[in-house]
Scaffold this active site. Structure first.
Site, PDB file in Angstrom:
ATOM      1  N   ASP A  72      -9.852   7.306  -8.598  1.00 35.49           N
ATOM      2  CA  ASP A  72      -9.988   8.516  -7.764  1.00 35.49           C
ATOM      3  C   ASP A  72     -11.236   8.628  -7.397  1.00 35.49           C
ATOM      4  OD1 ASP A  72     -10.402  11.054  -6.764  1.00 35.49           O
ATOM      5  OD2 ASP A  72      -8.246  11.735  -7.062  1.00 35.49           O
ATOM      6  N   HIS A 110      -9.875   1.440  -0.422  1.00 35.96           N
ATOM      7  CA  HIS A 110      -9.704   2.230   0.851  1.00 35.96           C
ATOM      8  C   HIS A 110     -11.251   2.201   1.693  1.00 35.96           C
ATOM      9  CE1 HIS A 110      -6.117   3.558  -0.730  1.00 35.96           C
ATOM     10  NE2 HIS A 110      -5.861   4.577   0.009  1.00 35.96           N
ATOM     11  N   HIS A 165       0.901  -1.213   0.041  1.00 37.46           N
ATOM     12  CA  HIS A 165      -0.037  -0.016   0.006  1.00 37.46           C
ATOM     13  C   HIS A 165       0.941   1.276   0.011  1.00 37.46           C
ATOM     14  CE1 HIS A 165      -3.996   1.953   1.406  1.00 37.46           C
ATOM     15  NE2 HIS A 165      -3.275   2.813   0.806  1.00 37.46           N
ATOM     16  N   GLY A 206      -8.646   8.069  -2.874  1.00 39.20           N
ATOM     17  CA  GLY A 206      -9.077   9.430  -3.035  1.00 39.20           C
ATOM     18  C   GLY A 206      -9.674  10.078  -1.844  1.00 39.20           C
ATOM     19  N   ASP A 217       1.716   6.831   2.551  1.00 40.34           N
ATOM     20  CA  ASP A 217       2.521   7.755   1.802  1.00 40.34           C
ATOM     21  C   ASP A 217       3.925   8.010   2.860  1.00 40.34           C
ATOM     22  OD1 ASP A 217       0.290   8.480  -0.151  1.00 40.34           O
ATOM     23  OD2 ASP A 217      -0.812   8.664   1.491  1.00 40.34           O
ATOM     24  N   THR A 277      -0.863   4.035  -8.235  1.00 43.39           N
ATOM     25  CA  THR A 277      -0.907   5.437  -8.804  1.00 43.39           C
ATOM     26  C   THR A 277      -2.220   5.712  -9.753  1.00 43.39           C
ATOM     27  OG1 THR A 277       0.216   7.358  -9.735  1.00 43.39           O
ATOM     28  CG2 THR A 277       0.332   4.978 -10.960  1.00 43.39           C
ATOM     29  N   THR A 278      -2.792   6.952  -9.761  1.00 51.83           N
ATOM     30  CA  THR A 278      -4.108   7.478 -10.420  1.00 51.83           C
ATOM     31  C   THR A 278      -3.538   7.759 -11.907  1.00 51.83           C
ATOM     32  OG1 THR A 278      -4.677   8.166  -8.253  1.00 51.83           O
ATOM     33  CG2 THR A 278      -5.975   8.342 -10.145  1.00 51.83           C
ATOM     34  N   LYS A 311      -3.429   9.865 -14.875  1.00 53.84           N
ATOM     35  CA  LYS A 311      -4.147  11.270 -14.978  1.00 53.84           C
ATOM     36  C   LYS A 311      -3.839  11.769 -16.413  1.00 53.84           C
ATOM     37  CE  LYS A 311      -2.010  11.867 -10.388  1.00 53.84           C
ATOM     38  NZ  LYS A 311      -1.767  10.710 -10.268  1.00 53.84           N
ATOM     39  N   GLU A 334     -12.092   4.960   6.041  1.00 46.29           N
ATOM     40  CA  GLU A 334     -11.248   5.893   6.605  1.00 46.29           C
ATOM     41  C   GLU A 334     -12.047   6.990   7.108  1.00 46.29           C
ATOM     42  OE1 GLU A 334      -8.748   6.946   2.900  1.00 46.29           O
ATOM     43  OE2 GLU A 334      -7.317   7.410   4.353  1.00 46.29           O
TER      44      GLU A 334
HETATM   45  C1  6MZ Z   1      -7.105   7.862   0.214  1.00 48.36           C
HETATM   46  C2  6MZ Z   1      -4.953   8.444  -0.748  1.00 48.36           C
HETATM   47  C3  6MZ Z   1      -4.473   8.459   0.346  1.00 48.36           C
HETATM   48  O1  6MZ Z   1      -2.331   8.267  -7.195  1.00 48.36           O
HETATM   49  O2  6MZ Z   1      -1.327  10.432  -7.668  1.00 48.36           O
HETATM   50  N1  6MZ Z   1      -4.235   8.774  -1.642  1.00 48.36           N
HETATM   51  N2  6MZ Z   1      -6.531   8.046  -0.689  1.00 48.36           N
HETATM   52  N3  6MZ Z   1      -6.558   7.902   1.554  1.00 48.36           N
HETATM   53  C4  6MZ Z   1      -5.078   8.331   1.588  1.00 48.36           C
HETATM   54  N4  6MZ Z   1      -4.521   8.480   3.051  1.00 48.36           N
HETATM   55  C5  6MZ Z   1      -3.950   9.379   3.413  1.00 48.36           C
HETATM   56  N5  6MZ Z   1      -3.224   8.842   0.296  1.00 48.36           N
HETATM   57  C6  6MZ Z   1      -3.170   8.824  -1.013  1.00 48.36           C
HETATM   58  O3  6MZ Z   1      -0.926   9.198  -5.352  1.00 48.36           O
HETATM   59  C7  6MZ Z   1      -1.614  10.297  -4.692  1.00 48.36           C
HETATM   60  C8  6MZ Z   1      -3.152  10.091  -4.738  1.00 48.36           C
HETATM   61  O4  6MZ Z   1      -3.521   8.661  -3.918  1.00 48.36           O
HETATM   62  C9  6MZ Z   1      -4.588   8.932  -3.158  1.00 48.36           C
HETATM   63  C10 6MZ Z   1      -5.064  10.341  -3.312  1.00 48.36           C
HETATM   64  O5  6MZ Z   1      -6.187  10.019  -4.422  1.00 48.36           O
HETATM   65  C11 6MZ Z   1      -4.057  10.971  -3.802  1.00 48.36           C
HETATM   66  O6  6MZ Z   1      -4.345  11.835  -4.679  1.00 48.36           O
HETATM   67  P1  6MZ Z   1      -1.041   9.170  -7.072  1.00 48.36           P
HETATM   68  O7  6MZ Z   1       0.204   8.421  -7.532  1.00 48.36           O
END
Ligand code: 6MZ
Length: 363
Positions: free
Chosen positions: A167, A224, A13, A197, A303, A97-98, A100, A227
């Protein structure tokens, strides 16, 4: 900590744009500041801030996406993120990753993902194994370091698989486009779909058609889940029976019961949950209850850039908070290999990697 770093680990994750080095983010911000696109002094403060609520985290992602969303940068951050995980002996990484779209620079979801794949292939200090197992002649286990275990000197090798994130801001059609792309990119290591997201945005029903379609065609699904408090959504997600869920925080008694009987593995992100104030303190974190119930769990970073953590650090927190010994920590790390989305060949390799690490770890 040194022992935890030397232990092989599995990460499932990790959001690409949440795992960027601070130094890279600041360098990108400086460059955009010089072009007058952003005000660097304001961005520097935001990037280096440590504690943020969940809502602030999503504002930060909007900023990070301004800094990173061009093809060259996407390739660069992918390469760096993989190097960083490999450097702490993560032997299997599922990076999400999302995809884009950015019309102003001619970026499509596909070209975004091609830039990610270019990052996997980029010449780096690490051997990255990302194509499906049967096609890949370089199984990690055939080239295991023999003299110094995982402690450094030999060139690091890492399995990488990709998950494409939907997302929650996206429409059903956009979610479907992501799933189609994932299906077309399976030969490049894409193994599944993630729903992520801002959990305060969007409706579960919007994503169900794309998620069902993905699952019917053999992609793995992780969601997810819980949350933020949203009982009907948690129930619907558990009924969907995804292969894994992330977080699982705002659950009621009945949800915990359902989760435990379903045996759906949970991706646990301790630092993230504390930093976003989703869980008030570690001593009341649901890790303990699920661990004691022998529920399938994987410790993850979520993250690592945004929350200044690492996989080794997440294990360290589990050790100090929940009193796990070296053997228990090792078993927890090893069991993660059973819940990955890659095929059985990779699982078998990972089991061997863990078994052969036992001696070097003094277990
Ligand atoms: C939900 C999260 C997240 O996809 O642009 N993202 N979504 N909960 C979380 N907990 C803190 N942390 C990250 O990576 C960034 C994107 O991942 C998701 C969100 O959509 C964020 O914009 P990518 O590589």
């Amino acid at each position: 900590m040194e022992w935890l770093v030397s232990m092989p680990k599995v990460e499932v994750h990790a959001h690409l744009n949440g795992s960027i080095r601070d130094s890279t983010l600041l360098e990108l911000a400086k460059a955009l500041g010089e072009k007058g696109v952003i005000d660097f002094s304001e961005v520097e403060h935001v990037v280096l801030k440590n504690d943020r609520s969940l809502a602030e985290v999503f504002k930060l992602f909007d900023l990070i996406h301004i800094l990173t969303t061009d093809h060259m940068t996407v390739t660069r951050i992918t390469k760096e993120v993989i190097e960083d995980f490999a450097s702490e002996n993560v032997v299997y990484l599922e990076l999400r990753t999302t995809p884009k779209r950015n019309d102003s620079i001619g970026m499509t979801k596909r070209s975004y993902m091609e830039a990610v794949v270019k990052g996997l292939k980029a010449d780096s200090s690490v051997d990255v194994v990302f194509t499906p197992y049967a096609e890949d002649a370089r199984s990690l286990v055939n080239s295991l370091p023999t003299n110094d275990g995982y402690n450094g000197k030999t060139r690091k090798k890492i399995y990488v698989r990709l998950l494409l994130s939907i997302d929650r801001r996206e429409t059903t059609a956009a979610a479907m486009e992501t799933v189609m792309l994932a299906l077309e990119m399976r030969h490049l290591g894409v193994v599944g779909i993630d729903l992520s997201g801002n959990p305060l945005v969007g409706e579960w029903a919007t994503y169900v058609p794309a998620l069902k379609f993905a699952r019917d065609l053999g992609l793995h699904i992780t969601l997810h889940c819980g949350e933020v408090p949203n009982r009907p959504e948690v129930q619907a997600m558990l009924d969907f029976l995804p292969q894994r869920i992330g977080h699982a925080i705002f659950f009621e008694e009945e949800d915990w019961r359902k989760l435990k009987s379903s045996k759906i593995p949970v991706e646990i992100c301790l630092t993230s949950n504390i930093r976003t104030l989703s869980v008030p303190s570690l001593d009341v974190h649901h890790f303990a209850d699920l661990y004691n119930a022998k529920h399938p769990l994987v410790l993850c970073t979520d993250d690592s850039g945004v929350f200044s953590t690492s996989v080794s650090n997440e294990y360290k927190i589990a050790t100090s908070t929940f009193g796990l010994g070296k053997r228990e920590i090792f078993e927890l790390a090893k069991s993660a290999a059973e819940f990955i989305f890659a095929d059985d060949g990779v699982k078998e390799d990972l089991r061997k990697i863990f078994d052969s690490a036992v001696k070097n770890l003094g277990l």
